[in-house]
Design an enzyme around this catalytic site. Structure first.
Site, PDB file in Angstrom:
ATOM      1  N   HIS A   1       0.824  -1.226   0.000  1.00  0.00           N
ATOM      2  CA  HIS A   1       0.000   0.000   0.000  1.00  0.00           C
ATOM      3  C   HIS A   1       0.853   1.269   0.000  1.00  0.00           C
ATOM      4  O   HIS A   1       0.353   2.341  -0.275  1.00  0.00           O
ATOM      5  CB  HIS A   1      -0.928   0.007   1.223  1.00  0.00           C
ATOM      6  CG  HIS A   1      -2.016  -1.025   1.119  1.00  0.00           C
ATOM      7  ND1 HIS A   1      -3.333  -0.711   0.865  1.00  0.00           N
ATOM      8  CD2 HIS A   1      -1.971  -2.373   1.215  1.00  0.00           C
ATOM      9  CE1 HIS A   1      -4.043  -1.819   0.815  1.00  0.00           C
ATOM     10  NE2 HIS A   1      -3.247  -2.846   1.030  1.00  0.00           N
TER      11      HIS A   1
ATOM     12  N   ASP B   1       3.437   9.594  -0.581  1.00  0.00           N
ATOM     13  CA  ASP B   1       2.297   8.815  -0.078  1.00  0.00           C
ATOM     14  C   ASP B   1       1.971   7.713  -1.084  1.00  0.00           C
ATOM     15  O   ASP B   1       1.957   7.983  -2.290  1.00  0.00           O
ATOM     16  CB  ASP B   1       1.077   9.736   0.095  1.00  0.00           C
ATOM     17  CG  ASP B   1       0.164   9.285   1.225  1.00  0.00           C
ATOM     18  OD1 ASP B   1       0.028   8.063   1.417  1.00  0.00           O
ATOM     19  OD2 ASP B   1      -0.411  10.148   1.905  1.00  0.00           O
TER      20      ASP B   1
HETATM   21  P1  ADP Z   1      -2.918   6.457   5.484  1.00  0.00           P
HETATM   22  O1  ADP Z   1      -3.276   5.100   4.971  1.00  0.00           O
HETATM   23  O2  ADP Z   1      -1.474   6.807   5.394  1.00  0.00           O
HETATM   24  O3  ADP Z   1      -3.463   6.709   6.848  1.00  0.00           O
HETATM   25  P2  ADP Z   1      -4.909   7.543   3.621  1.00  0.00           P
HETATM   26  O4  ADP Z   1      -5.228   8.945   3.238  1.00  0.00           O
HETATM   27  O5  ADP Z   1      -4.747   6.619   2.464  1.00  0.00           O
HETATM   28  O6  ADP Z   1      -3.610   7.565   4.540  1.00  0.00           O
HETATM   29  O7  ADP Z   1      -6.054   6.947   4.538  1.00  0.00           O
HETATM   30  C1  ADP Z   1      -6.422   7.553   5.750  1.00  0.00           C
HETATM   31  C2  ADP Z   1      -7.780   7.033   6.167  1.00  0.00           C
HETATM   32  O8  ADP Z   1      -7.987   7.409   7.528  1.00  0.00           O
HETATM   33  C3  ADP Z   1      -8.906   7.644   5.345  1.00  0.00           C
HETATM   34  O9  ADP Z   1      -9.885   6.676   5.089  1.00  0.00           O
HETATM   35  C4  ADP Z   1      -9.436   8.755   6.251  1.00  0.00           C
HETATM   36  O10 ADP Z   1     -10.817   9.014   6.099  1.00  0.00           O
HETATM   37  C5  ADP Z   1      -9.160   8.186   7.625  1.00  0.00           C
HETATM   38  N1  ADP Z   1      -8.953   9.298   8.579  1.00  0.00           N
HETATM   39  C6  ADP Z   1      -8.087  10.324   8.466  1.00  0.00           C
HETATM   40  N2  ADP Z   1      -8.225  11.191   9.495  1.00  0.00           N
HETATM   41  C7  ADP Z   1      -9.187  10.700  10.267  1.00  0.00           C
HETATM   42  C8  ADP Z   1      -9.791  11.138  11.481  1.00  0.00           C
HETATM   43  N3  ADP Z   1      -9.424  12.263  12.102  1.00  0.00           N
HETATM   44  N4  ADP Z   1     -10.760  10.384  11.985  1.00  0.00           N
HETATM   45  C9  ADP Z   1     -11.125   9.247  11.370  1.00  0.00           C
HETATM   46  N5  ADP Z   1     -10.600   8.776  10.244  1.00  0.00           N
HETATM   47  C10 ADP Z   1      -9.645   9.486   9.688  1.00  0.00           C
HETATM   48  O1  F6P Z   2      -1.290   3.049   4.420  1.00  0.00           O
HETATM   49  C1  F6P Z   2      -0.252   2.566   5.169  1.00  0.00           C
HETATM   50  C2  F6P Z   2      -0.692   2.141   6.554  1.00  0.00           C
HETATM   51  O2  F6P Z   2       0.350   1.629   7.296  1.00  0.00           O
HETATM   52  C3  F6P Z   2      -1.753   1.088   6.497  1.00  0.00           C
HETATM   53  O3  F6P Z   2      -1.222  -0.205   6.504  1.00  0.00           O
HETATM   54  C4  F6P Z   2      -2.592   1.447   7.677  1.00  0.00           C
HETATM   55  O4  F6P Z   2      -3.954   1.268   7.394  1.00  0.00           O
HETATM   56  C5  F6P Z   2      -2.395   2.941   7.882  1.00  0.00           C
HETATM   57  O5  F6P Z   2      -1.187   3.253   7.278  1.00  0.00           O
HETATM   58  C6  F6P Z   2      -2.494   3.343   9.340  1.00  0.00           C
HETATM   59  O6  F6P Z   2      -1.364   2.923  10.070  1.00  0.00           O
HETATM   60  P1  F6P Z   2      -1.394   2.126  11.452  1.00  0.00           P
HETATM   61  O7  F6P Z   2      -1.994   0.797  11.176  1.00  0.00           O
HETATM   62  O8  F6P Z   2       0.044   2.067  11.860  1.00  0.00           O
HETATM   63  O9  F6P Z   2      -2.237   2.922  12.409  1.00  0.00           O
END
Ligand code: ADP
Ligand code: F6P
Length: 501
Positions: free
Chosen positions: A162, A371
């Site tokens: 991912h 990202d």
């Molecule tokens: P990562 O996988 O690095 O966390 P992404 O943008 O791909 O980044 O995914 C983040 C996910 O977490 C999204 O589905 C988003 O809606 C969720 N998210 C981000 N901030 C919040 C928050 N404050 N509360 C709940 N969910 C959140």
């Molecule tokens: O998108 C990368 C990732 O490590 C995912 O595997 C995971 O859903 C997200 O970031 C949040 O990270 P963590 O599981 O460390 O809270």
């Protein structure tokens, strides 16, 4: 032992433990891009999910979620430190994100990473039917494909990363580079977010494993063929659209704008509090725009949601301190009584509140330094039923390949970022509508089900796996996990809890 023909293996389960007000354990849907994405698919597909439940000590027994069986894997405190906080999130995570924070190479973590990967592989081998397909997810579990092939040669094994895969000169820094690469190519199909990652892996396989490699196929020294390719992950578009159209969400969006003091322009960012997300560069750009008088606090307001993440890891704690100091400085310098320059929210929100936030924004600012995909950018587009709103998007997010009608920007170039923010704030409504329309059109054909279908069809050419998936974009019956409360206060979960002072 009940067995399945499809097994998904991911570090985190789609459910996380959480203390209810009466002290009982309550299970709620886990946040995070990976779990949200996969949960949507698997809730409606007969399968087993192998993963960690977010606590320490013996694995709890967990109920099925609809047709999905859950197989928890236990982690001890030492394993959490060495495997999750250590090798996964202090070595691989920074290395795979262009080393924007220096990766830490600690020899003890490697032992733990191997041991935990082996445990995940063993748990998977127990629940996989003969000839089953196993889909291993992300950098936490890079060694699982190889271990699993040794334990169960009958299985069809997929691996999906991912996060970005780094250029060879960065990957070559990794002391255990040969073992790690050999672990991943234990799979039959290795999938990435972007084509460049497959190219990087091909180069490394040729160099480190003496393989014959092209960008879509690696022939290993023993003759086994591993396929590779890009499969950009997506979101449950229908879910976000229907949330954003709910009257309560529309009313809430209006209320939020009112609470912000009815500024002419609302800038919004929603991130995990992670150094890859470019939050500091963004704050610099915003504060310089205020300093230069190019924007005024009474006209413009910035809303930065930064959900706590990996809080026991030093670099994350240091980042939080820096960001909170900078937000305080900017508010102290440019805010007025009743008019903050930045509203900073270090909290998780449920999906409906996120949808309301997306609807409130005039400009969504998604500017990671690197990202894998960044699903937040796609969520914003899906939520904009009204066709309005501008997306400022980093060229270094995987989603930039698909969302070409965003205002694309290099977040390292603070002057360029400032100009792009202004361009987005001042864009003509017709221009914004045309851009949003094109991005929404793209998402309609590329939702999370389409992603799973593309990957599983490539893994299993017979179509057996892909045929089990629900139709792309269609209405879906919601199962038990969707009904469960949508968010977990991260501070209560062991892995996210702040360490004692
Ligand atoms: P990562 O996988 O690095 O966390 P992404 O943008 O791909 O980044 O995914 C983040 C996910 O977490 C999204 O589905 C988003 O809606 C969720 N998210 C981000 N901030 C919040 C928050 N404050 N509360 C709940 N969910 C959140
Ligand atoms: O998108 C990368 C990732 O490590 C995912 O595997 C995971 O859903 C997200 O970031 C949040 O990270 P963590 O599981 O460390 O809270």
């Amino acid at each position: 032992m009940r067995q399945s023909s499809l097994v998904v293996v991911a570090n985190r389960l789609p459910l996380d433990d959480n203390a209810a007000p009466d002290g009982a354990c309550e299970w709620r849907r886990s946040p995070g891009g990976l779990t949200s994405a996969l949960h949507t698919i698997l809730e409606q597909t007969p399968a087993t999910w192998v993963g960690w439940a977010g606590g320490l000590g013996p694995a709890p027994a967990l109920p099925d979620i609809g047709s999905l069986r859950i197989r928890p894997v236990a982690l001890s405190e030492a394993e959490l430190r060495g495997y999750y906080e250590g090798f996964a999130n202090s070595t691989l995570w920074p290395l795979y994100h262009d080393a924007v924070e220096p990766p830490v190479f600690d020899r003890d973590w490697w032992e733990t990473y191997q041991a935990v990967n082996l445990r995940f592989a063993q748990a998977t081998a127990e629940v996989a039917e003969r000839g089953a397909a196993v889909w291993v997810q992300d950098y936490h579990l890079s060694l699982v494909p190889r271990y699993l092939r040794e334990l169960r040669p009958d299985l069809l094994i997929g691996f999906f990363l991912h996060v970005p895969f780094p250029p060879p000169e960065l990957f070559m820094q990794l002391p255990r580079r040969v073992e790690l690469l050999s672990g991943m190519v234990g799979a039959d199909l290795v999938g990435f977010q972007r084509p460049q990652a497959a190219h990087n892996v091909a180069q490394l396989a040729a160099k480190l494993l003496a393989a014959q490699a092209t960008d879509d196929q690696i022939t290993l020294a023993d003759g086994r063929v591993v396929r590779t390719g890009a499969f950009p992950v997506s979101i449950d578009v229908a879910e976000m659209q229907s949330l954003a159209r709910r009257p309560a969400v529309v009313t809430r969006a209006r209320q939020l704008r009112h609470d912000l003091g009815e500024p002419r322009r609302v800038l919004l960012s929603v991130d995990r509090l992670d150094y890859t997300k470019g939050i500091e560069h963004r704050l610099t750009a915003y504060s310089e725009l205020l300093r230069d008088g190019r924007i005024k606090v009474r006209d413009t307001c910035m809303l930065q949601v930064a959900v706590p993440s990996r809080e026991r890891v030093d670099s994350y704690r240091a980042l939080r301190d820096r960001i909170e100091g900078e937000v305080g400085r900017i508010n102290g310098e440019y805010g007025r009584v009743g008019e903050a320059a930045i509203h900073y929210l270090n909290q998780p929100f449920d999906r409906a509140e996120l949808a309301a936030l997306y609807r409130t924004a005039d400009v969504m600012v998604v500017t990671p330094l690197r990202d894998g995909m960044n699903l937040v950018a796609k969520e914003f587009v899906a939520a904009r039923e009204d066709g309005a709103g501008a997306l400022v998007l980093s060229e270094f997010a995987g989603s930039a390949d698909e969302l070409q009608h965003a205002f694309l920007v290099n977040p390292h170039d603070v002057d360029g970022l400032k100009d792009t923010l202004l361009r987005a704030m001042r864009a003509e409504p017709a221009d914004l509508r045309a851009r949003m329309g094109a991005m929404r059109e793209h998402l309609r054909g590329h939702d999370i089900i389409a992603w799973a279908r593309a990957y599983l069809s490539a893994l299993d050419h017979s179509g057996r796996l892909a045929n089990q998936l629900p139709p792309a974009g269609g209405p879906k019956p919601r199962g038990a996990a969707a009904k469960a409360r949508a968010i977990i206060p991260r501070s209560r979960s062991v892995a996210r809890r702040r360490p004692p002072a």
